[in-house]
Design an enzyme around this catalytic site. Structure first.
Site, short mmCIF file in Angstrom:
data_model
loop_
_atom_site.label_atom_id
_atom_site.label_comp_id
_atom_site.label_asym_id
_atom_site.label_seq_id
_atom_site.Cartn_x
_atom_site.Cartn_y
_atom_site.Cartn_z
N ARG A 299 0.81 -1.27 -0.06
CA ARG A 299 0.11 0.00 -0.17
C ARG A 299 0.92 1.33 -0.15
O ARG A 299 2.10 1.39 0.52
CB ARG A 299 -0.83 -0.06 1.21
CG ARG A 299 -0.47 -0.06 2.52
CD ARG A 299 0.04 1.36 3.05
NE ARG A 299 0.47 1.44 4.57
CZ ARG A 299 1.05 2.30 5.15
NH1 ARG A 299 1.85 3.16 4.73
NH2 ARG A 299 1.22 2.42 6.36
N GLU B 282 -6.96 7.92 7.41
CA GLU B 282 -5.74 8.53 7.96
C GLU B 282 -5.00 9.20 6.94
O GLU B 282 -4.74 10.68 7.15
CB GLU B 282 -4.71 7.49 8.48
CG GLU B 282 -3.39 8.17 9.03
CD GLU B 282 -2.36 7.20 9.71
OE1 GLU B 282 -3.09 6.09 10.11
OE2 GLU B 282 -1.14 7.25 9.37
N ARG C 114 -5.32 5.98 0.51
CA ARG C 114 -4.40 4.82 0.58
C ARG C 114 -4.71 3.93 -0.74
O ARG C 114 -5.96 3.71 -0.76
CB ARG C 114 -4.80 4.18 1.79
CG ARG C 114 -4.27 4.71 3.00
CD ARG C 114 -2.63 4.55 3.19
NE ARG C 114 -2.41 5.31 4.40
CZ ARG C 114 -2.01 4.71 5.66
NH1 ARG C 114 -2.50 3.51 5.71
NH2 ARG C 114 -1.60 5.51 6.66
N CYS D 291 1.08 10.89 9.11
CA CYS D 291 1.88 10.32 10.26
C CYS D 291 3.45 10.14 9.47
O CYS D 291 3.49 9.93 8.60
CB CYS D 291 1.52 8.77 10.35
SG CYS D 291 2.61 8.03 11.52
N THR E 74 5.81 8.37 10.04
CA THR E 74 6.35 6.90 9.78
C THR E 74 5.82 6.57 8.39
O THR E 74 6.63 5.49 7.71
CB THR E 74 5.52 5.62 10.76
OG1 THR E 74 4.03 5.78 10.41
CG2 THR E 74 5.51 6.04 11.96
N ARG F 80 4.25 0.47 2.48
CA ARG F 80 4.11 -0.72 3.28
C ARG F 80 3.73 -1.85 2.62
O ARG F 80 2.72 -2.11 2.11
CB ARG F 80 3.52 -0.52 4.57
CG ARG F 80 3.65 -1.52 5.64
CD ARG F 80 2.85 -1.19 7.07
NE ARG F 80 1.44 -1.71 7.13
CZ ARG F 80 1.54 -3.10 7.44
NH1 ARG F 80 2.08 -3.77 7.93
NH2 ARG F 80 0.01 -3.37 7.56
N ARG G 206 3.70 -6.98 12.93
CA ARG G 206 2.29 -6.58 13.51
C ARG G 206 1.44 -7.86 13.80
O ARG G 206 1.56 -8.85 13.26
CB ARG G 206 1.50 -5.27 12.61
CG ARG G 206 2.43 -4.17 12.33
CD ARG G 206 1.60 -3.15 11.13
NE ARG G 206 2.32 -1.87 11.12
CZ ARG G 206 1.75 -0.97 10.56
NH1 ARG G 206 0.41 -1.24 9.87
NH2 ARG G 206 2.43 0.04 10.52
N GLU H 202 -1.90 -3.15 12.63
CA GLU H 202 -1.17 -2.31 13.79
C GLU H 202 -1.94 -2.54 14.86
O GLU H 202 -3.27 -2.25 15.09
CB GLU H 202 -1.26 -0.94 13.43
CG GLU H 202 -0.44 0.28 14.28
CD GLU H 202 -0.09 1.28 13.44
OE1 GLU H 202 -0.80 2.01 12.91
OE2 GLU H 202 1.15 1.77 13.63
#
Ligand code: ADP
Ligand code: CIR
Length: 356
Positions: free
Chosen positions: A125, A224, A228, A270, A272, A279, A308, A313
């Site tokens: 993703r 988020e 995505r 974020c 990260t 990811r 994870r 997560e």
């Protein structure tokens, strides 16, 4: 300047954090000195330090604890974000620059665990923010609606194996929503980390999921991140999955302009997720290796992997199944981010077979 109520909240937040035994990167890097230098700063959107740290303050069990309240926050609150970014993304320093986008040739990747015994599914993703729209905490109702409309227009142009339908959360029954979550296709609802970051305003307005009929190409809207983009399928065929992601992204990119920074790459809510935002993960059944925590930790460290739980997560491992992905996304190319997962998972597969 920052108003007195916010300043008081900030002082209380800092005191709470100091007294806590939080293991977050926020706790580690928000020193008294950094706090003093940032507590009176504001971005042009009006975001303060409080907007960036309140998720980690309310959730002391955060791993990271910060979000960029708006695209400017990375620069205005750099004294906090830079060390967090360096820690998370394996040494990406404040003067480093993210390399130019390079997806490379998906054909270079083969199939992980060709025997097909361990890997349940593979997913890659990326996150994208759309130029001209603020991030969640600063988004108004009209932004959610506008972004949804923009996304729907793009979806209507996708063809062949990418073509599908958009399902807004506002029209979705709770049963269907829960099924999609349980089947690993849809984001969860009411994430407390996002909630505390003021990222769930007007929920479920503007939120939804696009997917093709086989659910191998999916796009989350307004969770988020603005978007995505996800490619996934059962098994370990990284070539097919990466190839589909690249084609999907290229098609979307023709219609939308993404928020990008010359130093940090693609901008996300974020820290990260900055840079490639990739990811690449497998859901993998490795009960034997999970019982040898030290070995798994060593492999994860060597290959920069993150483990994870079964449901993503902040979830736990069920039935020996975990989610293993590349950890860093910034300071390397898209190709290398996928390759990091690929090489690390090859090693994990090898070890699990050895232990059997
Ligand atoms: P993200 O990947 O978007 O950062 P999460 O860790 O919450 O966020 O994962 C989102 C969903 O994707 C979860 O349901 C998770 O189980 C699912 N997922 C992640 N990797 C895989 C995979 N390789 N196969 C199937 N589902 C996956
Ligand atoms: C935490 O600090 O644990 C959460 N704020 C999540 C951090 C990283 N995850 C993400 O970007 N989805």
């Amino acid at each position: 300047a920052v108003d007195s109520t916010t300043l008081e909240k900030l002082e209380n937040a800092f005191e709470k954090l100091q007294k806590s035994d939080s293991k977050s990167l926020l706790k580690k890097y928000l020193t008294a000195e950094v706090f003093e230098s940032l507590k009176t700063k504001k971005t042009s959107y009006g975001s303060t330090l409080l907007d960036c740290i309140q998720s980690g303050i309310q959730n002391l069990d955060s791993g990271v604890g910060v979000y960029a309240a708006d695209p400017e926050a990375y620069a205005v609150f750099a004294d906090l974000f830079d060390p967090i970014i360096e820690d998370y993304h394996a040494g990406f320093k404040k003067n480093d620059r993210h390399p130019p986008s390079h997806f490379g040739d998906a054909k270079d990747f083969g199939t992980l665990d060709p025997e097909g015994k361990l890997i349940i599914s593979t997913r890659i993703r990326v996150g994208r923010s759309i130029d001209g729209y603020p991030f969640n905490p600063c988004m108004e109702e009209k932004h959610y609606e506008g972004l949804e409309q923009k996304a729907r227009q793009v979806f209507s142009t996708l063809t062949d194996d990418l073509s599908g339908e958009f399902y807004p959360l506002t029209n979705m029954s709770k049963d269907v929503q829960q099924r999609l979550i349980d089947d690993h296709f849809l984001f969860k609802e009411g994430d407390r980390f996002l909630e505390a970051a003021n990222a769930n305003h007007f929920w479920p307005k503007g939120r939804g999921i696009y997917h093709n009929s086989s659910k191998t190409f999916l796009v989350w809207v307004n969770e988020e991140d603005h978007l995505r983009v996800i490619s996934m399928q059962p098994g370990g065929n990284v070539f097919e999955i990466f190839d589909r992601l690249i084609r999907g992204l290229q098609a979307i990119e023709k219609k939308l302009s993404f928020a990008h920074d010359s130093r940090l790459g693609f901008l996300t809510f974020c820290p990260t997720n900055l840079g490639t935002t990739i990811r690449a993960s497998v859901l993998i059944k490795i009960p034997l290796l999970l019982a040898e925590k030290k070995t798994l930790d060593e492999i994860s460290k060597k290959y920069n992997l993150q483990v994870r739980g079964t449901r993503g997560e902040h979830s736990t491992a069920e039935g020996g199944i975990v989610d293993v992905s590349n950890k860093r996304r910034l300071g390397l190319t898209e190709y290398d981010a996928v390759n990091e997962m690929y090489c690390g998972v090859c090693e994990i597969v090898k070890k699990e077979y050895q232990l059997a």
